[in-house]
Write a protein that holds these residues in place. Sequence first.
Motif, PDB file in Angstrom:
ATOM      1  N   THR A  87       0.925  -1.191   0.073  1.00 20.49           N
ATOM      2  CA  THR A  87       0.032  -0.065   0.048  1.00 20.49           C
ATOM      3  C   THR A  87       0.749   1.272  -0.112  1.00 20.49           C
ATOM      4  O   THR A  87       0.591   2.149  -0.894  1.00 20.49           O
ATOM      5  N   GLU A  88       1.894   1.219   0.746  1.00 22.74           N
ATOM      6  CA  GLU A  88       2.904   2.440   0.885  1.00 22.74           C
ATOM      7  C   GLU A  88       3.377   2.940  -0.361  1.00 22.74           C
ATOM      8  O   GLU A  88       3.609   4.000  -0.782  1.00 22.74           O
ATOM      9  N   LYS A  89       3.942   1.746  -0.996  1.00 21.27           N
ATOM     10  CA  LYS A  89       4.314   1.840  -2.497  1.00 21.27           C
ATOM     11  C   LYS A  89       3.518   2.391  -3.288  1.00 21.27           C
ATOM     12  O   LYS A  89       3.991   3.286  -4.316  1.00 21.27           O
ATOM     13  N   ARG A  90       2.327   1.905  -3.323  1.00 18.67           N
ATOM     14  CA  ARG A  90       1.254   2.407  -4.178  1.00 18.67           C
ATOM     15  C   ARG A  90       0.852   3.905  -3.978  1.00 18.67           C
ATOM     16  O   ARG A  90       0.770   4.893  -4.891  1.00 18.67           O
ATOM     17  N   VAL A  91       0.798   4.286  -2.837  1.00 25.86           N
ATOM     18  CA  VAL A  91       0.565   5.753  -2.608  1.00 25.86           C
ATOM     19  C   VAL A  91       1.748   6.584  -2.801  1.00 25.86           C
ATOM     20  O   VAL A  91       1.407   7.684  -3.207  1.00 25.86           O
ATOM     21  N   GLU A  92       3.012   6.029  -2.550  1.00 25.12           N
ATOM     22  CA  GLU A  92       4.250   6.796  -2.953  1.00 25.12           C
ATOM     23  C   GLU A  92       3.989   7.086  -4.439  1.00 25.12           C
ATOM     24  O   GLU A  92       4.447   8.098  -5.071  1.00 25.12           O
ATOM     25  N   TRP A  93       3.550   6.014  -5.113  1.00 18.62           N
ATOM     26  CA  TRP A  93       3.442   6.291  -6.712  1.00 18.62           C
ATOM     27  C   TRP A  93       2.584   7.250  -7.052  1.00 18.62           C
ATOM     28  O   TRP A  93       2.736   8.194  -7.786  1.00 18.62           O
ATOM     29  N   LEU A  94       1.320   7.274  -6.538  1.00 16.20           N
ATOM     30  CA  LEU A  94       0.368   8.326  -6.775  1.00 16.20           C
ATOM     31  C   LEU A  94       0.866   9.761  -6.341  1.00 16.20           C
ATOM     32  O   LEU A  94       0.563  10.684  -7.053  1.00 16.20           O
ATOM     33  N   LYS A  95       1.441   9.797  -5.352  1.00 19.06           N
ATOM     34  CA  LYS A  95       2.127  11.212  -4.955  1.00 19.06           C
ATOM     35  C   LYS A  95       3.072  11.549  -6.054  1.00 19.06           C
ATOM     36  O   LYS A  95       2.969  12.838  -6.484  1.00 19.06           O
ATOM     37  N   LYS A  96       3.814  10.631  -6.569  1.00 22.22           N
ATOM     38  CA  LYS A  96       5.000  10.879  -7.574  1.00 22.22           C
ATOM     39  C   LYS A  96       4.127  11.488  -8.955  1.00 22.22           C
ATOM     40  O   LYS A  96       4.433  12.584  -9.382  1.00 22.22           O
TER      41      LYS A  96
END
Length: 296
Positions: A87-96
């Motif tokens: 989940t944290e990696k997905r949110v990180e990608w969305l932030k990017k």
Amino acid sequence: MRDSLLEIQKFEQEIKKGLLKYLYFCYAQEQFFLFEAGSLIRRNFDSISIEIYDSPEEVDTNSFASISLFTPKRILLVYNFEKIKKTEKRVEWLKKIKVRSNTYVNLIVLCNASYKDISEEVNFVKKAADGSSDKERFSAAVYNFDIYERELPAWITYKASQFGISLKPDAVYYLIDITGGQPGLISSEIEKISLLTEKSHIGLFDIKDILTELGEFTPFDLVDAIKKKDRQRAFKLLDKLQNTEPDMILGALNWYYNNKNDLDEKVYSLLYRANLSLRQARSLSLDMLVYELMKD
């Protein structure tokens, strides 16, 4: 409670407006609906403007600043968002991708998952789209393409309209019965019907007439043989129907037995067990089911 328009219809409306937002985050447990979303994009925009990615990792976010020489905007179709496992990696990608937001790019992210699996990601996009300040906000929308069982007739009617036909209620419920309610199979049957008739309003008997004219055997021919206790014809038909989806055969049998007034409870058990066996890829399940149903 949802309003009268299905989410896929709302998404189609947004497409016809020209995709005015930067990010469209779309998710569904039924993968067929995600491919439908991709089909709508390809149907409404020039292929030269569409870029397709099999996973988010393939997307070069640094290229978002570049403008295409051939089209006024770039539409990025990104499948398999769920392949980012954490989940944290997905949110990180969305932030990017949020900080890369610009008016020349439309990003369509497609995720094969339930809300429970990606609630943090969905809420991140919604919160960012409704940001309290211009600095926090970016242009985005979330669509859940899954439909409730009660919405299936409405979706079938909508799907038929895409092929230029109108299905009467008896035809709609017939399609649900013979396909087990599977959207991919329903869509395939609707497309076949639309190609094989010049009629615009289609009822149950119209569909059966079409199949009869083609000389095709249908699951309902098998039902008829079982009803007449014609064992030899039943097994011949089962052999002819070997390329037919098992769910369509089970759907036809369910339709027949559910409409019988003197239904034996044993039949329910047989149909249920056959369904479980088919899910476990046991190839002889239908043969055994037909054998049991035709016992005296």
